[in-house]
Design a protein around this motif. Structure first.
Motif, PDB file in Angstrom:
ATOM      1  N   GLY A  37      -1.660   9.605  10.724  1.00  0.00           N
ATOM      2  CA  GLY A  37      -2.404   9.463   9.402  1.00  0.00           C
ATOM      3  C   GLY A  37      -1.805   8.170   8.756  1.00  0.00           C
ATOM      4  O   GLY A  37      -2.029   7.987   7.420  1.00  0.00           O
ATOM      5  N   LEU A  38      -1.334   7.162   9.151  1.00  0.00           N
ATOM      6  CA  LEU A  38      -0.904   5.803   8.616  1.00  0.00           C
ATOM      7  C   LEU A  38      -1.903   4.995   8.086  1.00  0.00           C
ATOM      8  O   LEU A  38      -1.976   4.164   7.093  1.00  0.00           O
ATOM      9  CB  LEU A  38      -0.188   4.853   9.699  1.00  0.00           C
ATOM     10  CG  LEU A  38       1.327   5.082   9.691  1.00  0.00           C
ATOM     11  CD1 LEU A  38       1.715   3.938  10.616  1.00  0.00           C
ATOM     12  CD2 LEU A  38       2.039   4.848   8.492  1.00  0.00           C
ATOM     13  N   GLU A  39      -3.389   5.414   8.723  1.00  0.00           N
ATOM     14  CA  GLU A  39      -4.366   4.804   8.039  1.00  0.00           C
ATOM     15  C   GLU A  39      -4.663   4.881   6.286  1.00  0.00           C
ATOM     16  O   GLU A  39      -5.076   4.183   5.673  1.00  0.00           O
ATOM     17  CB  GLU A  39      -5.627   4.945   8.765  1.00  0.00           C
ATOM     18  CG  GLU A  39      -5.629   4.286  10.012  1.00  0.00           C
ATOM     19  CD  GLU A  39      -5.090   5.081  11.202  1.00  0.00           C
ATOM     20  OE1 GLU A  39      -5.070   4.685  12.236  1.00  0.00           O
ATOM     21  OE2 GLU A  39      -4.351   6.175  10.559  1.00  0.00           O
ATOM     22  N   LEU A  40      -4.172   6.373   6.208  1.00  0.00           N
ATOM     23  CA  LEU A  40      -4.249   6.610   4.738  1.00  0.00           C
ATOM     24  C   LEU A  40      -2.861   6.584   3.974  1.00  0.00           C
ATOM     25  O   LEU A  40      -2.667   6.235   3.023  1.00  0.00           O
ATOM     26  CB  LEU A  40      -4.629   8.400   4.749  1.00  0.00           C
ATOM     27  CG  LEU A  40      -5.230   8.483   3.510  1.00  0.00           C
ATOM     28  CD1 LEU A  40      -6.183   8.041   2.897  1.00  0.00           C
ATOM     29  CD2 LEU A  40      -5.659  10.250   3.628  1.00  0.00           C
ATOM     30  N   THR A  41      -1.970   7.279   4.506  1.00  0.00           N
ATOM     31  CA  THR A  41      -0.552   7.204   3.963  1.00  0.00           C
ATOM     32  C   THR A  41       0.110   5.511   3.865  1.00  0.00           C
ATOM     33  O   THR A  41       1.168   5.720   3.431  1.00  0.00           O
ATOM     34  CB  THR A  41       0.334   8.021   4.831  1.00  0.00           C
ATOM     35  OG1 THR A  41       0.638   7.473   6.158  1.00  0.00           O
ATOM     36  CG2 THR A  41      -0.146   9.378   4.765  1.00  0.00           C
ATOM     37  N   CYS A  42      -0.539   4.799   4.633  1.00  0.00           N
ATOM     38  CA  CYS A  42       0.105   3.301   4.351  1.00  0.00           C
ATOM     39  C   CYS A  42       0.001   2.724   2.762  1.00  0.00           C
ATOM     40  O   CYS A  42       0.671   1.734   2.510  1.00  0.00           O
ATOM     41  CB  CYS A  42      -0.619   2.335   5.338  1.00  0.00           C
ATOM     42  SG  CYS A  42      -2.291   1.991   4.828  1.00  0.00           S
ATOM     43  N   ARG A  43      -0.786   3.649   2.211  1.00  0.00           N
ATOM     44  CA  ARG A  43      -1.013   2.989   0.581  1.00  0.00           C
ATOM     45  C   ARG A  43       0.536   3.119   0.049  1.00  0.00           C
ATOM     46  O   ARG A  43       0.857   2.223  -0.983  1.00  0.00           O
ATOM     47  CB  ARG A  43      -1.695   4.019   0.022  1.00  0.00           C
ATOM     48  CG  ARG A  43      -1.808   3.721  -1.445  1.00  0.00           C
ATOM     49  CD  ARG A  43      -2.779   4.970  -2.042  1.00  0.00           C
ATOM     50  NE  ARG A  43      -2.745   4.674  -3.592  1.00  0.00           N
ATOM     51  CZ  ARG A  43      -3.829   3.970  -4.153  1.00  0.00           C
ATOM     52  NH1 ARG A  43      -4.704   3.208  -3.397  1.00  0.00           N
ATOM     53  NH2 ARG A  43      -3.726   3.853  -5.813  1.00  0.00           N
ATOM     54  N   GLU A  72     -10.548  -5.426  15.093  1.00  0.00           N
ATOM     55  CA  GLU A  72     -11.271  -6.138  16.136  1.00  0.00           C
ATOM     56  C   GLU A  72     -12.602  -4.928  16.659  1.00  0.00           C
ATOM     57  O   GLU A  72     -13.343  -5.608  17.523  1.00  0.00           O
ATOM     58  CB  GLU A  72     -10.101  -6.021  17.490  1.00  0.00           C
ATOM     59  CG  GLU A  72     -10.030  -4.625  18.095  1.00  0.00           C
ATOM     60  CD  GLU A  72      -9.282  -4.674  19.321  1.00  0.00           C
ATOM     61  OE1 GLU A  72      -9.209  -5.625  19.970  1.00  0.00           O
ATOM     62  OE2 GLU A  72      -8.783  -3.512  19.649  1.00  0.00           O
ATOM     63  N   LYS A  73     -12.692  -4.081  15.992  1.00  0.00           N
ATOM     64  CA  LYS A  73     -13.944  -3.469  16.293  1.00  0.00           C
ATOM     65  C   LYS A  73     -14.975  -3.346  15.283  1.00  0.00           C
ATOM     66  O   LYS A  73     -16.178  -2.866  15.396  1.00  0.00           O
ATOM     67  CB  LYS A  73     -13.247  -1.621  16.520  1.00  0.00           C
ATOM     68  CG  LYS A  73     -12.605  -1.536  17.697  1.00  0.00           C
ATOM     69  CD  LYS A  73     -12.397   0.069  17.759  1.00  0.00           C
ATOM     70  CE  LYS A  73     -11.413   0.344  19.019  1.00  0.00           C
ATOM     71  NZ  LYS A  73     -10.038  -0.235  18.572  1.00  0.00           N
ATOM     72  N   THR A  74     -14.662  -4.041  14.394  1.00  0.00           N
ATOM     73  CA  THR A  74     -15.503  -4.278  13.065  1.00  0.00           C
ATOM     74  C   THR A  74     -15.906  -5.626  12.632  1.00  0.00           C
ATOM     75  O   THR A  74     -15.001  -6.397  13.132  1.00  0.00           O
ATOM     76  CB  THR A  74     -15.325  -3.510  11.772  1.00  0.00           C
ATOM     77  OG1 THR A  74     -14.029  -4.035  11.521  1.00  0.00           O
ATOM     78  CG2 THR A  74     -15.197  -1.799  12.116  1.00  0.00           C
ATOM     79  N   THR A  75     -16.787  -6.102  11.853  1.00  0.00           N
ATOM     80  CA  THR A  75     -16.984  -7.253  11.565  1.00  0.00           C
ATOM     81  C   THR A  75     -17.192  -7.417  10.027  1.00  0.00           C
ATOM     82  O   THR A  75     -18.248  -6.756   9.365  1.00  0.00           O
ATOM     83  CB  THR A  75     -18.354  -7.896  12.115  1.00  0.00           C
ATOM     84  OG1 THR A  75     -19.406  -7.015  11.871  1.00  0.00           O
ATOM     85  CG2 THR A  75     -18.130  -8.124  13.472  1.00  0.00           C
ATOM     86  N   GLY A  76     -16.403  -7.929   9.429  1.00  0.00           N
ATOM     87  CA  GLY A  76     -16.414  -8.004   8.022  1.00  0.00           C
ATOM     88  C   GLY A  76     -15.905  -7.017   6.964  1.00  0.00           C
ATOM     89  O   GLY A  76     -16.173  -6.746   5.946  1.00  0.00           O
ATOM     90  N   GLY A  77     -15.475  -6.142   7.680  1.00  0.00           N
ATOM     91  CA  GLY A  77     -14.985  -4.951   7.112  1.00  0.00           C
ATOM     92  C   GLY A  77     -13.818  -4.971   6.121  1.00  0.00           C
ATOM     93  O   GLY A  77     -12.947  -5.701   6.519  1.00  0.00           O
ATOM     94  N   GLU A  78     -13.734  -4.192   4.979  1.00  0.00           N
ATOM     95  CA  GLU A  78     -12.508  -4.255   3.867  1.00  0.00           C
ATOM     96  C   GLU A  78     -12.226  -2.817   3.717  1.00  0.00           C
ATOM     97  O   GLU A  78     -13.027  -2.079   3.593  1.00  0.00           O
ATOM     98  CB  GLU A  78     -13.024  -5.164   2.859  1.00  0.00           C
ATOM     99  CG  GLU A  78     -13.040  -6.551   2.988  1.00  0.00           C
ATOM    100  CD  GLU A  78     -11.946  -7.243   3.406  1.00  0.00           C
ATOM    101  OE1 GLU A  78     -10.707  -6.642   3.097  1.00  0.00           O
ATOM    102  OE2 GLU A  78     -11.800  -8.481   3.948  1.00  0.00           O
ATOM    103  N   CYS A  79     -10.836  -2.579   4.024  1.00  0.00           N
ATOM    104  CA  CYS A  79     -10.056  -1.065   3.582  1.00  0.00           C
ATOM    105  C   CYS A  79      -8.799  -1.542   3.258  1.00  0.00           C
ATOM    106  O   CYS A  79      -8.284  -2.843   3.440  1.00  0.00           O
ATOM    107  CB  CYS A  79     -10.431  -0.494   4.880  1.00  0.00           C
ATOM    108  SG  CYS A  79      -9.410  -0.684   6.273  1.00  0.00           S
ATOM    109  N   GLN A  80      -8.176  -0.597   2.667  1.00  0.00           N
ATOM    110  CA  GLN A  80      -6.920  -0.897   2.048  1.00  0.00           C
ATOM    111  C   GLN A  80      -5.855  -1.112   3.114  1.00  0.00           C
ATOM    112  O   GLN A  80      -4.980  -1.894   2.907  1.00  0.00           O
ATOM    113  CB  GLN A  80      -6.650   0.551   1.433  1.00  0.00           C
ATOM    114  CG  GLN A  80      -5.306   0.409   0.651  1.00  0.00           C
ATOM    115  CD  GLN A  80      -4.966   1.411  -0.130  1.00  0.00           C
ATOM    116  OE1 GLN A  80      -5.760   2.133  -0.972  1.00  0.00           O
ATOM    117  NE2 GLN A  80      -3.770   1.862  -0.712  1.00  0.00           N
TER     118      GLN A  80
END
Length: 579
Positions: A151-157, A215-223
């Motif tokens: 869950g690092l995609e969320l807990t990396c905050r 590498e799987k998205t184009t122009g996406g932004e997330c935390q």
């Protein structure tokens, strides 16, 4: 499920994980936020009825995330007539979310769950006659690291809080795998085992997952992207380079033609063939199959932080540069891709490359490398890619190699985008260098023994390896028992000096005769002395004979320590068995 995105009202964010839905409503007041959320829930209910999906209000939950007091809405939010419960710390994919998004409770729960897993690592590493540290470290990685990094995609905050809270679990497993004392310094234990400490390992995983998203998205932004950029800048002092996006996530479609590949020379040319035997075989192949083809030679080159490609057979030759993070594989693939772009579309063309790995990647059709996928998409039926042995005196290949060397220093670039695998590998190396710089600045006993993360070969006996590991980190029962019993540090009974591993094995006058004997035995000429150092380091599980590590070669303590360890094998080893 994708039609759900169009059904939601504006101003509401949605995250979809399989059949789990997360709705995020943002507002300046509770009433306005509640109105947005109710409208989104109603839209989901209508969509579920239209698509024959079932909703379960009792399995839903509402959480209020902000810095103010944790107060529920004045009016409930309902789904299908049932009230959705309000919870202080709901779980999202088994991750506890608190109102300040610090994940403190989640980290504490992971720490508690990993205690039993640590005991399993301790059991594996302490109840065998033979040393099995490699197995214990692999078990630790499978059981504990996977739990920490989930869950690092969320807990990396709050990745700094994650590193601080779970570092004792991470480092405790390393101590158990190496049979070190619980009070052994964490960084010394990790360096002796040849792995990065917790903070550096988490940083690498955060960057790796952010790159996988990019590498799987184009122009996406997330935390996670913002945090990854901050981490990358902190550990490398440079900015995160542009990412080369994949053209497809899956393997090459079954109905898509494989590029024309020719690897016949791999069966004809032998590894030890002289140049005089290789060149006629190549010329025979060209005259027989490609006499009427336009011939192009490509090559890639990398030296330290400079990467270039060379193409011979187009105009007067091309010499171009790639970003320093690119690998030799990427340079070879980029050279072929550029050659396909620049060639004539109406003339049969053969592209000669000395990179067999690139050609095999094209043959399998399973590569996710963006340059390989570009070659597969742009290579037409008139183009053949042929393997040619490199550095065998073939004129076109030697010219392309020279152009690639020039391309490393030119200003013209093929692209500024770098494949994810190359950035990940480069960042791992830079993060390791960042830790080594931090390690060498500590200037303690372990720093004199080992200065790199290279894993040394372990002893076959677990008891011998335990003693050896504790001597390397300088943390033993006889020298550091005072840290547990909270008494004054022990002093040497002979010279009244602070009792340390270095003092016992190098400076103590009790062993002066043995030290003199070792000095006489090692008073050889310079070349013989260097060979003896390498042999002794290899004996204790150190770097190989040709290792170029300045710390170990320049420090006489390593040599003395090695000789003494075996000189006292019958006396000292028995007395140190309980260290």
């Amino acid at each position: 499920m994708n039609t759900l995105f169009d059904a939601l009202p504006k101003g509401v964010f949605i995250f979809l994980y399989a059949d789990d839905i997360i709705l995020v409503a943002i507002g300046k007041t509770k009433a306005r936020t509640r109105t947005k959320l109710q409208a989104a829930v109603n839209a989901v209910g209508r969509w579920a009825e239209a698509t024959d999906f079932n909703t379960a209000p009792e399995k839903c939950a509402i959480a209020h995330c902000c810095n103010s007091h944790h107060v529920a809405f004045d009016r409930p939010v309902k789904l299908a007539g049932a009230t959705i419960p309000f919870r202080k710390e709901p779980k999202i994919l088994e991750i506890k979310v608190d109102r300040r998004m610090t994940f403190t409770s989640h980290f504490q729960q992971i720490k508690k769950d990993c205690e039993s897993r640590k005991r399993l690592v301790r059991t594996i590493s302490s109840r065998h006659t033979k040393c099995n540290r490699k197995t214990a470290l692999n078990v630790s990685q499978a059981l504990i690291h996977s739990k920490i990094f989930y869950g690092l995609e969320l807990t990396c905050r709050n990745w700094e809080g994650l590193a601080t809270t779970l570092a004792p679990v991470y480092h405790g497993a390393v101590r158990f795998a190496s049979n070190l004392l619980p009070s052994t310094p964490a960084e010394a234990a990790c360096m002796e085992a040849g792995i990065l400490p917790c903070r550096w390992a988490i940083a690498i995983n955060v960057v790796k997952r952010a790159l996988s998203f990019l590498e799987k998205t184009t122009g996406g932004e997330c935390q996670i992207l913002d945090i990854a950029k901050h981490i990358y800048s902190e550990f490398t002092n440079t900015q995160l380079p542009a990412i080369a996006s994949m053209r497809r996530v899956r393997n090459r479609p079954w109905n898509k033609r494989c590029p024309n590949l020719d690897t016949k020379l791999t069966r004809i040319v032998k590894k030890d063939d002289p140049h005089s035997a290789t060149q006629p075989k190549f010329l025979h192949l060209v005259n027989r199959k490609y006499q009427n083809h336009h011939k192009i030679f490509t090559d890639g080159s990398k030296l330290e932080e400079e990467v270039g490609i060379g193409i011979h057979g187009i105009c007067e030759g091309l010499a171009l540069r790639l970003p320093p993070e690119c690998s030799v594989f990427s340079a070879e693939a980029a050279a072929i891709a550029v050659a396909i772009r620049r060639k004539s579309e109406s003339i049969p063309t053969v592209i000669f490359s000395d990179s067999l790995s690139v050609i095999l990647a094209l043959e399998t059709g399973e590569s996710k490398h963006p340059y390989i996928q570009e070659i597969e998409d742009t290579c037409d039926i008139l183009t053949t890619i042929c393997w040619v042995p490199g550095h065998c005196g073939i004129k076109g290949n030697e010219t392309a190699d020279h152009l690639a060397s020039i391309g490393r220093r030119t200003r013209s670039m093929v692209t500024r985008e770098v494949p994810v695998n190359d950035i990940t590998k480069s960042f791992k190396q830079k993060a390791s260098n960042h830790f080594i710089d931090h390690w060498t600045n500590l200037r303690g006993h372990p720093q004199k023994i080992k200065g790199s993360l290279q894993r040394w070969e372990d002893r076959e006996s677990r008891i011998e390896q335990k003693v050896l590991s504790r001597l390397r980190v300088g943390h033993t029962r006889i020298t550091h028992a005072h840290t547990i019993s909270r008494v004054n540090p022990p002093l040497c009974s002979t010279c009244n000096s602070r009792l340390t591993v270095e003092h016992i094995l190098v400076n103590c006058p009790v062993y002066e005769d043995d030290l003199s004997y070792n000095d006489e035995d090692m008073s050889l000429n310079k070349s013989e002395g260097e060979g003896r150092r390498n042999d002794q380091q290899a004996t204790i599980g150190g770097p190989p004979k040709n290792d170029n590590h300045q710390t170990l070669q320049a420090n006489p303590m390593v040599i003395t320590f090695t000789v003494l360890f075996y000189t006292f094998s019958l006396t000292v080893l028995r007395s140190l068995r309980d260290w």
